[in-house]
Design a protein around this motif. Structure first.
Motif, short mmCIF file in Angstrom:
data_model
loop_
_atom_site.label_atom_id
_atom_site.label_comp_id
_atom_site.label_asym_id
_atom_site.label_seq_id
_atom_site.Cartn_x
_atom_site.Cartn_y
_atom_site.Cartn_z
N LEU A 30 8.13 -20.16 112.54
CA LEU A 30 7.37 -20.46 111.24
C LEU A 30 8.09 -19.86 109.88
O LEU A 30 8.28 -18.61 109.75
N PRO A 31 8.71 -20.83 109.20
CA PRO A 31 9.40 -20.62 108.08
C PRO A 31 8.52 -20.10 106.86
O PRO A 31 7.24 -19.90 107.01
N GLN A 32 9.19 -19.16 106.02
CA GLN A 32 8.49 -18.66 104.86
C GLN A 32 7.57 -19.49 103.90
O GLN A 32 6.56 -19.31 103.56
N TYR A 33 8.29 -20.62 103.68
CA TYR A 33 7.51 -21.75 102.79
C TYR A 33 7.13 -22.74 103.86
O TYR A 33 7.84 -23.75 104.07
N PHE A 34 5.82 -22.72 104.52
CA PHE A 34 5.48 -23.44 105.29
C PHE A 34 4.39 -24.56 104.77
O PHE A 34 3.23 -24.18 104.28
N GLY A 35 4.99 -25.86 104.88
CA GLY A 35 3.92 -26.82 104.40
C GLY A 35 2.67 -27.01 105.36
O GLY A 35 3.20 -27.66 106.15
N LEU A 36 1.39 -26.81 104.98
CA LEU A 36 0.54 -27.38 105.76
C LEU A 36 -0.25 -28.71 105.00
O LEU A 36 -0.03 -28.66 103.70
N TYR A 37 -0.86 -29.31 105.99
CA TYR A 37 -1.64 -30.32 105.58
C TYR A 37 -2.84 -29.96 105.06
O TYR A 37 -3.76 -30.01 105.96
N GLN A 38 -2.87 -29.76 104.10
CA GLN A 38 -4.19 -28.98 103.07
C GLN A 38 -5.53 -29.95 103.64
O GLN A 38 -6.48 -29.48 103.63
N LYS A 39 -5.06 -31.36 103.57
CA LYS A 39 -6.46 -32.24 103.73
C LYS A 39 -6.95 -32.46 105.06
O LYS A 39 -7.99 -32.80 105.60
N LEU A 40 -6.29 -32.02 106.23
CA LEU A 40 -6.42 -31.86 107.43
C LEU A 40 -7.21 -30.85 108.09
O LEU A 40 -7.20 -29.66 107.22
N THR A 41 -8.08 -30.68 108.77
CA THR A 41 -8.97 -29.64 109.58
C THR A 41 -7.81 -28.92 110.45
O THR A 41 -6.75 -29.56 110.61
N GLY A 42 -8.12 -27.52 110.63
CA GLY A 42 -7.25 -26.90 111.42
C GLY A 42 -6.99 -27.80 112.72
O GLY A 42 -5.89 -27.83 113.20
N GLU A 43 -7.83 -28.27 113.33
CA GLU A 43 -8.04 -29.10 114.61
C GLU A 43 -7.07 -30.24 114.39
O GLU A 43 -6.33 -30.44 115.29
N GLU A 44 -7.37 -31.15 113.49
CA GLU A 44 -6.49 -32.12 113.24
C GLU A 44 -5.08 -31.95 113.23
O GLU A 44 -4.28 -32.64 113.72
N PHE A 45 -4.77 -30.84 112.39
CA PHE A 45 -3.37 -30.50 112.24
C PHE A 45 -2.65 -30.10 113.40
O PHE A 45 -1.74 -30.46 113.81
#
Ligand code: ADP
Ligand code: ADP
Length: 224
Positions: free
Chosen positions: A80-95
């Motif tokens: 888990l890098p320090q600056y971790f790019g999450l897909y903000q538009k997805l739900t947790g489950e979709e991601f």
């Protein structure tokens, strides 16, 4: 999994050592890497995660050797890098479903089961259908841990995971890492002593690319 780091150096530019002769053995459980900004923690973790080549030195993960068995190392490792790019538009489950697909869970039933297990593991099952952009900082870090865990790694590396978390979230996150460290090696970097003192059996302090302390947290606290 035993991790053995020998004479590791990294120079991004000539005569500027971001890592300066790191020797370290990590034997399991939760290991804390403490140091101020710029000490070299992220550099060390990126090298361990096979994302950056060292200038000199070696790392062994059990029988795997960095530079030779990188494919196996990547499979054994969650990062888990320090600056971790999450897909903000997805739900947790979709991601997590997306990450699980990348990790080889191609059969729908397997993938669903794995995603559900991970959501439960990080205590986000009730937030599974919500978009990541609505998550708190602590929840984002926990979904980050869930994606790092999907491939069932034996080692998990987390870079400054508690930066930006409020005290309550920080405690929750620490408890999650403690739980994970019962079954695998957890390497945690931080600049906050409190993140390490209660959770880590062993630790090192890094400063200007060098390890200036290795031992148990109470030995360090006894020195100050
Ligand atoms: P940290 O030092 O806590 O890892 P930084 O904000 O210094 O965070 O670094 C963020 C990103 O920028 C990292 O990917 C790091 O490798 C890169 N970086 C840091 N310092 C430099 C630099 N002097 N030149 C180029 N990239 C850098
Ligand atoms: P930490 O994670 O402890 O904050 P870093 O590993 O990010 O430390 O940085 C260690 C040193 O290496 C710092 O002096 C930083 O500026 C430098 N550095 C980090 N990444 C880069 C990069 N990509 N290019 C050049 N210098 C870098």
């Amino acid at each position: 999994m035993n991790i053995s780091i020998e004479r590791l150096t990294k120079a991004y530019q000539p005569n500027m050592l971001a890592l300066d002769g790191i020797d370290l053995t990590i034997t399991g459980g939760m290991f804390g890497l403490l140091g101020p900004n710029g000490a070299g923690k992220s550099t060390l973790m990126q090298i361990m995660a096979t994302l950056l080549a060292p200038t000199e030195g070696t790392i062994r993960f059990g029988d795997y050797r960095l530079g030779k068995d990188d494919h196996e190392i990547r499979r054994a490792l969650g990062y888990l890098p320090q600056y971790f790019g999450l897909y903000q538009k997805l739900t947790g489950e979709e991601f997590l479903t997306y990450i699980a697909t990348l990790k080889g869970y191609t059969a729908t039933a397997d993938r669903r089961k794995r995603v559900t297990e991970m959501l439960e593991k990080v205590n986000l099952a009730d937030k599974a259908k919500r978009k990541i952009k609505t998550y708190s900082g602590g929840m984002k870090q926990r979904i980050g841990i869930a994606q790092a865990l999907i491939g069932d790694p034996r080692v998990i590396i987390v870079d400054e995971p508690t930066a930006g978390l409020d005290p309550e979230e920080r405690v929750r996150f620490r408890n999650l890492l403690e739980d994970l460290s019962l079954e695998r090696t957890v390497l945690l970097s931080t600049h906050i002593v409190a993140d390490i003192e209660s959770s880590c059996g062993a630790m090192a302090v890094m400063r200007q690319g060098k390890l200036i302390f290795k031992g148990a947290p109470d030995e360090l606290l006894a020195m100050v």
